[in-house]
Design a protein around this motif. Structure first.
Motif, PDB file in Angstrom:
ATOM      1  N   ASP A  24       0.789  -1.235   0.000  1.00 13.05           N
ATOM      2  CA  ASP A  24       0.000   0.000   0.000  1.00 13.05           C
ATOM      3  C   ASP A  24       0.821   1.285   0.000  1.00 13.05           C
ATOM      4  OD1 ASP A  24      -2.223  -1.650  -0.083  1.00 13.05           O
ATOM      5  OD2 ASP A  24      -2.573  -1.533   2.069  1.00 13.05           O
ATOM      6  N   ILE A  25       2.059   1.228  -0.537  1.00 11.86           N
ATOM      7  CA  ILE A  25       2.789   2.467  -0.801  1.00 11.86           C
ATOM      8  C   ILE A  25       2.896   2.607  -2.317  1.00 11.86           C
ATOM      9  CG2 ILE A  25       4.035   2.350   1.389  1.00 11.86           C
ATOM     10  CD1 ILE A  25       6.577   1.684  -0.278  1.00 11.86           C
ATOM     11  N   ASP A  26       3.129   3.840  -2.786  1.00 12.89           N
ATOM     12  CA  ASP A  26       3.114   4.067  -4.234  1.00 12.89           C
ATOM     13  C   ASP A  26       4.475   3.978  -4.902  1.00 12.89           C
ATOM     14  OD1 ASP A  26       4.388   6.503  -3.656  1.00 12.89           O
ATOM     15  OD2 ASP A  26       2.547   7.671  -3.899  1.00 12.89           O
ATOM     16  N   GLY A  27       5.572   4.044  -4.146  1.00 12.78           N
ATOM     17  CA  GLY A  27       6.899   3.971  -4.737  1.00 12.78           C
ATOM     18  C   GLY A  27       7.355   5.272  -5.378  1.00 12.78           C
ATOM     19  N   ARG A  28       6.540   6.309  -5.319  1.00 14.36           N
ATOM     20  CA  ARG A  28       6.895   7.611  -5.889  1.00 14.36           C
ATOM     21  C   ARG A  28       7.287   8.622  -4.824  1.00 14.36           C
ATOM     22  NH1 ARG A  28       2.208   6.104  -8.451  1.00 14.36           N
ATOM     23  NH2 ARG A  28       1.027   7.656  -7.297  1.00 14.36           N
ATOM     24  N   SER A  29       7.123   8.233  -3.556  1.00 12.89           N
ATOM     25  CA  SER A  29       7.488   9.115  -2.450  1.00 12.89           C
ATOM     26  C   SER A  29       7.980   8.268  -1.287  1.00 12.89           C
ATOM     27  CB  SER A  29       6.283   9.963  -2.016  1.00 12.89           C
ATOM     28  OG  SER A  29       5.241   9.123  -1.558  1.00 12.89           O
ATOM     29  N   CYS A  30       8.702   8.902  -0.396  1.00 12.91           N
ATOM     30  CA  CYS A  30       9.166   8.229   0.815  1.00 12.91           C
ATOM     31  C   CYS A  30       7.950   8.043   1.727  1.00 12.91           C
ATOM     32  CB  CYS A  30      10.231   9.085   1.486  1.00 12.91           C
ATOM     33  SG  CYS A  30      10.968   8.353   2.944  1.00 12.91           S
ATOM     34  N   PRO A  31       7.621   6.815   2.116  1.00  6.45           N
ATOM     35  CA  PRO A  31       6.367   6.544   2.843  1.00  6.45           C
ATOM     36  C   PRO A  31       6.412   6.912   4.326  1.00  6.45           C
ATOM     37  CG  PRO A  31       7.578   4.516   2.554  1.00  6.45           C
ATOM     38  CD  PRO A  31       8.368   5.586   1.839  1.00  6.45           C
ATOM     39  N   LEU A  32       6.324   8.189   4.603  1.00  9.77           N
ATOM     40  CA  LEU A  32       6.435   8.685   5.971  1.00  9.77           C
ATOM     41  C   LEU A  32       5.110   8.709   6.723  1.00  9.77           C
ATOM     42  CD1 LEU A  32       8.831  11.675   5.219  1.00  9.77           C
ATOM     43  CD2 LEU A  32       9.426   9.421   6.149  1.00  9.77           C
ATOM     44  N   THR A  33       4.005   8.697   6.002  1.00  6.48           N
ATOM     45  CA  THR A  33       2.696   8.783   6.654  1.00  6.48           C
ATOM     46  C   THR A  33       1.824   7.601   6.230  1.00  6.48           C
ATOM     47  OG1 THR A  33       1.848  10.166   4.876  1.00  6.48           O
ATOM     48  CG2 THR A  33       2.761  11.301   6.793  1.00  6.48           C
ATOM     49  N   ALA A  34       0.843   7.312   7.040  1.00  9.21           N
ATOM     50  CA  ALA A  34      -0.070   6.207   6.763  1.00  9.21           C
ATOM     51  C   ALA A  34      -0.885   6.496   5.505  1.00  9.21           C
ATOM     52  CB  ALA A  34      -1.005   5.985   7.949  1.00  9.21           C
ATOM     53  N   ALA A  36      -3.846   4.263   3.049  1.00  4.16           N
ATOM     54  CA  ALA A  36      -4.624   3.012   2.919  1.00  4.16           C
ATOM     55  C   ALA A  36      -4.330   2.132   4.128  1.00  4.16           C
ATOM     56  CB  ALA A  36      -4.327   2.329   1.596  1.00  4.16           C
ATOM     57  N   GLY A  37      -3.792   0.938   3.909  1.00  7.15           N
ATOM     58  CA  GLY A  37      -3.490   0.035   5.012  1.00  7.15           C
ATOM     59  C   GLY A  37      -2.038   0.040   5.424  1.00  7.15           C
ATOM     60  N   TYR A  38      -1.228   0.962   4.883  1.00  8.19           N
ATOM     61  CA  TYR A  38       0.203   1.010   5.209  1.00  8.19           C
ATOM     62  C   TYR A  38       0.436   1.665   6.567  1.00  8.19           C
ATOM     63  CZ  TYR A  38       4.903   2.934   5.371  1.00  8.19           C
ATOM     64  OH  TYR A  38       6.160   3.296   5.785  1.00  8.19           O
ATOM     65  N   PRO A  39       1.102   0.929   7.492  1.00  7.20           N
ATOM     66  CA  PRO A  39       1.405   1.489   8.810  1.00  7.20           C
ATOM     67  C   PRO A  39       2.884   1.891   8.921  1.00  7.20           C
ATOM     68  CG  PRO A  39       1.483  -0.893   8.916  1.00  7.20           C
ATOM     69  CD  PRO A  39       1.218  -0.518   7.476  1.00  7.20           C
ATOM     70  N   PRO A  40       3.218   3.176   8.873  1.00  2.00           N
ATOM     71  CA  PRO A  40       4.621   3.581   9.001  1.00  2.00           C
ATOM     72  C   PRO A  40       5.301   3.027  10.264  1.00  2.00           C
ATOM     73  CG  PRO A  40       3.258   5.459   8.445  1.00  2.00           C
ATOM     74  CD  PRO A  40       2.333   4.318   8.721  1.00  2.00           C
ATOM     75  N   LYS A  41       4.522   2.841  11.327  1.00  2.00           N
ATOM     76  CA  LYS A  41       5.122   2.354  12.581  1.00  2.00           C
ATOM     77  C   LYS A  41       5.697   0.947  12.450  1.00  2.00           C
ATOM     78  CE  LYS A  41       0.727   0.695  14.423  1.00  2.00           C
ATOM     79  NZ  LYS A  41      -0.281   0.874  15.451  1.00  2.00           N
ATOM     80  N   HIS A  42       5.351   0.223  11.391  1.00  2.00           N
ATOM     81  CA  HIS A  42       5.890  -1.118  11.172  1.00  2.00           C
ATOM     82  C   HIS A  42       7.093  -1.106  10.229  1.00  2.00           C
ATOM     83  CE1 HIS A  42       1.770  -3.076  12.258  1.00  2.00           C
ATOM     84  NE2 HIS A  42       2.376  -2.549  13.302  1.00  2.00           N
ATOM     85  N   ASN A  43       7.594   0.061   9.884  1.00  2.00           N
ATOM     86  CA  ASN A  43       8.674   0.215   8.917  1.00  2.00           C
ATOM     87  C   ASN A  43       9.844   0.955   9.585  1.00  2.00           C
ATOM     88  OD1 ASN A  43      10.289   0.698   6.718  1.00  2.00           O
ATOM     89  ND2 ASN A  43       8.702   1.677   5.492  1.00  2.00           N
ATOM     90  N   PRO A  44      10.712   0.242  10.312  1.00  2.00           N
ATOM     91  CA  PRO A  44      11.756   0.898  11.105  1.00  2.00           C
ATOM     92  C   PRO A  44      12.679   1.857  10.363  1.00  2.00           C
ATOM     93  CG  PRO A  44      11.593  -1.423  11.690  1.00  2.00           C
ATOM     94  CD  PRO A  44      10.709  -1.220  10.491  1.00  2.00           C
ATOM     95  N   PRO A  45      13.144   1.568   9.152  1.00  2.00           N
ATOM     96  CA  PRO A  45      14.117   2.489   8.547  1.00  2.00           C
ATOM     97  C   PRO A  45      13.628   3.921   8.359  1.00  2.00           C
ATOM     98  CG  PRO A  45      14.156   0.385   7.400  1.00  2.00           C
ATOM     99  CD  PRO A  45      12.983   0.356   8.340  1.00  2.00           C
ATOM    100  N   ILE A  46      12.330   4.126   8.184  1.00  2.00           N
ATOM    101  CA  ILE A  46      11.865   5.495   7.926  1.00  2.00           C
ATOM    102  C   ILE A  46      11.932   6.398   9.155  1.00  2.00           C
ATOM    103  CG2 ILE A  46      10.393   4.827   6.000  1.00  2.00           C
ATOM    104  CD1 ILE A  46       8.009   5.416   8.016  1.00  2.00           C
ATOM    105  N   PHE A  47      12.331   5.856  10.282  1.00  2.00           N
ATOM    106  CA  PHE A  47      12.446   6.670  11.491  1.00  2.00           C
ATOM    107  C   PHE A  47      13.832   7.292  11.641  1.00  2.00           C
ATOM    108  CE2 PHE A  47       8.760   4.086  12.335  1.00  2.00           C
ATOM    109  CZ  PHE A  47       7.879   5.033  12.797  1.00  2.00           C
ATOM    110  N   PHE A  48      14.681   7.125  10.624  1.00  2.00           N
ATOM    111  CA  PHE A  48      16.043   7.642  10.702  1.00  2.00           C
ATOM    112  C   PHE A  48      16.277   8.683   9.613  1.00  2.00           C
ATOM    113  CE2 PHE A  48      16.008   3.560  12.774  1.00  2.00           C
ATOM    114  CZ  PHE A  48      16.611   3.877  13.982  1.00  2.00           C
ATOM    115  N   ASP A  49      16.768   9.837  10.037  1.00  2.00           N
ATOM    116  CA  ASP A  49      16.945  10.973   9.132  1.00  2.00           C
ATOM    117  C   ASP A  49      17.862  10.668   7.956  1.00  2.00           C
ATOM    118  OD1 ASP A  49      15.262  12.438  10.725  1.00  2.00           O
ATOM    119  OD2 ASP A  49      16.854  13.612  11.676  1.00  2.00           O
ATOM    120  N   ASP A  50      18.883   9.826   8.165  1.00  2.00           N
ATOM    121  CA  ASP A  50      19.785   9.545   7.056  1.00  2.00           C
ATOM    122  C   ASP A  50      19.119   8.677   5.981  1.00  2.00           C
ATOM    123  OD1 ASP A  50      19.829   7.394   8.861  1.00  2.00           O
ATOM    124  OD2 ASP A  50      21.903   6.876   8.423  1.00  2.00           O
TER     125      ASP A  50
END
Length: 186
Positions: A24-34, A36-50
């Motif tokens: 449920d991500i589009d691949g055209r942007s960095c998935p920082l926000t929820a 559809a059914g995509y939960p950012p909290k289940h995606n650890p790498p996006i919590f790091f600025d680098d």
């Protein structure tokens, strides 16, 4: 978080490729926000600025590494998956919103394509983590008829003769926990 002290930075420093495949991500942007059914909290790498370029939805680095789950099948077929891959099911397929039967149906469709891939057969490993209050009935005909409210990690590799199950009540599983467990024979 503004720290380079995390798994994917260690992978990068070691020259190990990595990728996240998220539903449920589009691949055209960095998935920082929820979405559809995509939960950012289940995606650890996006919590790091680098990884995200300081929470930039247009970060090329993030977009290159955070890919739609629909790309996984082709990457497995073409043997172009990274050496480390992290899969983020949507809230239904992760058993969060649609229950165990929904997640079980998803796993029964998706796990065989991973297990039959060259990447897996050439020394790969598959780790599946489960959490929340769930009831596991069977693993390879061994009854596990009990309700658990804990984290559970199941893993095996192409050369593995065993399935490892690690349980921790209300705690995170650490590498040391994995190394100190006895395997179940399957």
């Amino acid at each position: 978080r503004d720290t380079p002290d995390h798994l994917v930075s260690y992978l990068e420093k070691a020259g190990i490729s990595w990728k996240v495949y998220a539903e449920d991500i589009d691949g055209r942007s960095c998935p920082l926000t929820a979405t559809a059914g995509y939960p950012p909290k289940h995606n650890p790498p996006i919590f790091f600025d680098d990884v995200t370029g300081g929470n930039d939805v247009n970060s090329a680095y993030c977009i290159a590494h955070e890919r739609p789950y629909s790309e996984l099948a082709g990457d497995l077929r073409n043997n172009t998956v990274a050496r480390y891959n992290f899969i983020v099911p949507n809230l239904c397929n992760s058993m969060h919103d649609c229950g165990i039967s929904g997640g079980d149906a998803w796993l029964s469709r998706e796990v065989p394509q991973i297990l039959s891939s060259r990447a897996y057969q050439d020394g790969g490993a598959l780790f599946i983590t489960l959490h929340r209050n769930i009831k596991l009935l069977h693993i390879d005909d061994a009854p596990l008829d009990k309700r658990i409210d804990q984290h559970r990690l199941l893993f095996g590799g192409d050369k593995a003769q065993r399935l490892w199950i690690i349980e921790r009540q209300n705690a995170r599983i650490k590498v040391a926990d994995v190394l100190n467990q006895r395997p179940l024979h399957v």
